[in-house]
Design a protein around this motif. Sequence first.
Motif, PDB file in Angstrom:
ATOM      1  N   PHE A 184      -1.188  -2.034  52.268  1.00 37.94           N
ATOM      2  CA  PHE A 184      -0.307  -1.481  53.071  1.00 37.94           C
ATOM      3  C   PHE A 184      -0.469   0.254  53.273  1.00 37.94           C
ATOM      4  O   PHE A 184      -0.648   0.687  52.402  1.00 37.94           O
ATOM      5  N   GLY A 187       3.627   1.786  54.912  1.00 38.81           N
ATOM      6  CA  GLY A 187       4.436   0.432  55.139  1.00 38.81           C
ATOM      7  C   GLY A 187       4.096  -0.728  56.078  1.00 38.81           C
ATOM      8  O   GLY A 187       4.474  -1.631  56.027  1.00 38.81           O
ATOM      9  N   GLU A 188       2.886  -0.285  56.628  1.00 37.78           N
ATOM     10  CA  GLU A 188       2.314  -1.442  57.648  1.00 37.78           C
ATOM     11  C   GLU A 188       1.106  -2.485  57.200  1.00 37.78           C
ATOM     12  O   GLU A 188       0.398  -1.683  56.385  1.00 37.78           O
ATOM     13  N   PHE A 189       1.290  -3.410  56.946  1.00 33.02           N
ATOM     14  CA  PHE A 189       0.264  -4.386  56.516  1.00 33.02           C
ATOM     15  C   PHE A 189      -1.151  -4.003  57.145  1.00 33.02           C
ATOM     16  O   PHE A 189      -1.172  -4.165  58.291  1.00 33.02           O
ATOM     17  N   GLU A 223       5.318 -12.041  53.703  1.00 34.36           N
ATOM     18  CA  GLU A 223       6.673 -11.666  53.779  1.00 34.36           C
ATOM     19  C   GLU A 223       7.264 -11.389  52.162  1.00 34.36           C
ATOM     20  O   GLU A 223       7.917 -10.286  52.259  1.00 34.36           O
ATOM     21  N   ARG A 226       5.669  -7.913  51.270  1.00 36.08           N
ATOM     22  CA  ARG A 226       6.626  -7.003  51.932  1.00 36.08           C
ATOM     23  C   ARG A 226       7.881  -6.672  51.491  1.00 36.08           C
ATOM     24  O   ARG A 226       8.130  -5.514  51.152  1.00 36.08           O
ATOM     25  N   GLU A 230       9.016  -3.319  49.944  1.00 34.86           N
ATOM     26  CA  GLU A 230      10.306  -2.394  50.298  1.00 34.86           C
ATOM     27  C   GLU A 230      11.404  -2.409  48.947  1.00 34.86           C
ATOM     28  O   GLU A 230      12.154  -1.571  49.217  1.00 34.86           O
ATOM     29  N   THR A 235       9.334   4.040  51.264  1.00 36.18           N
ATOM     30  CA  THR A 235       7.873   3.822  51.682  1.00 36.18           C
ATOM     31  C   THR A 235       6.440   4.577  51.350  1.00 36.18           C
ATOM     32  O   THR A 235       6.553   5.793  51.680  1.00 36.18           O
TER      33      THR A 235
END
Length: 282
Positions: A184, A187-189, A223, A226, A230, A235
């Motif tokens: 990541f 925060g973005e895959f 999921e 992620r 979190e 982040t």
Amino acid sequence: MTKRIALATSAELAELHPDDRPLLEALRAEGLDPVVEVWTDPSVDWSAYDAVLLRTVWDYFVRYDEFTEWLAQLDKAEVPLLNSTDQVRWNSDKQYLLELRERGVAIVPSQVAAGACLREVVAGLNGQQIVVKPTVSGNALHTVRGAAGSPELEQALAELPDLVYLVQPFIPEIQSEGEWSLLFFDGEFSHAVVKRPANGDYRVQESYGGQTALTQPPAAVLESARAALEASGPTPVYARVDGVVVNDRFLLMEIELIEPYLFFPQSPAAIQKLAKAVATRL
């Protein structure tokens, strides 16, 4: 003015790992001035940089006191570290896994044992296949596997240094299905790989013969990864979430926020993603 950023590395990789070197050009393309610096070099003036990006500091866990002092030095000089010094301190000791478990993250079952308590904890698992690893470690250093109560494991435990350890069940799915690493940036895959150990081994690192393949994660795995990220706090600029699927459930093994190998050869576009995430923070 162009912002200068130091890429911190170890003396053994003073020019960065070859797979990381394209990151320099990607950072320049984002308008930054990157310079590779050895984190243990006393001649470096870290205050001359607008930020420090941790990359191949792959010796921090064997120089842990020195490393924490270096983090304090950066804080005193008010030089931002990516990821932040707070995140790095938290992530440097694998006891954070127990915190994440309290926050609802499914982890590989783990107990913490120090000193004489290690034998006591292992004795309570008699006959079970277990893995024992230091809470501050990397690349499987001082990691042992065996049947609790067996003479072989007892001998291996006797040879371990006096550290704090995680005691975990051995997860056979690591051998049969492999271990996931999901990357990541901000925060973005980005991408994911599956790492498989060599036949008969349980360590997935390439230095032990492990092999890696780019793989699209199932929705449930993504999921879960992620959600674990979190739960870890603010982040991060970059993160690698490692885990294994057991009975269709993703169990977290580690969240890497310090010096993870990012599998750029498997996903070259990730180099630009990291460079952009760094530039955005500056």
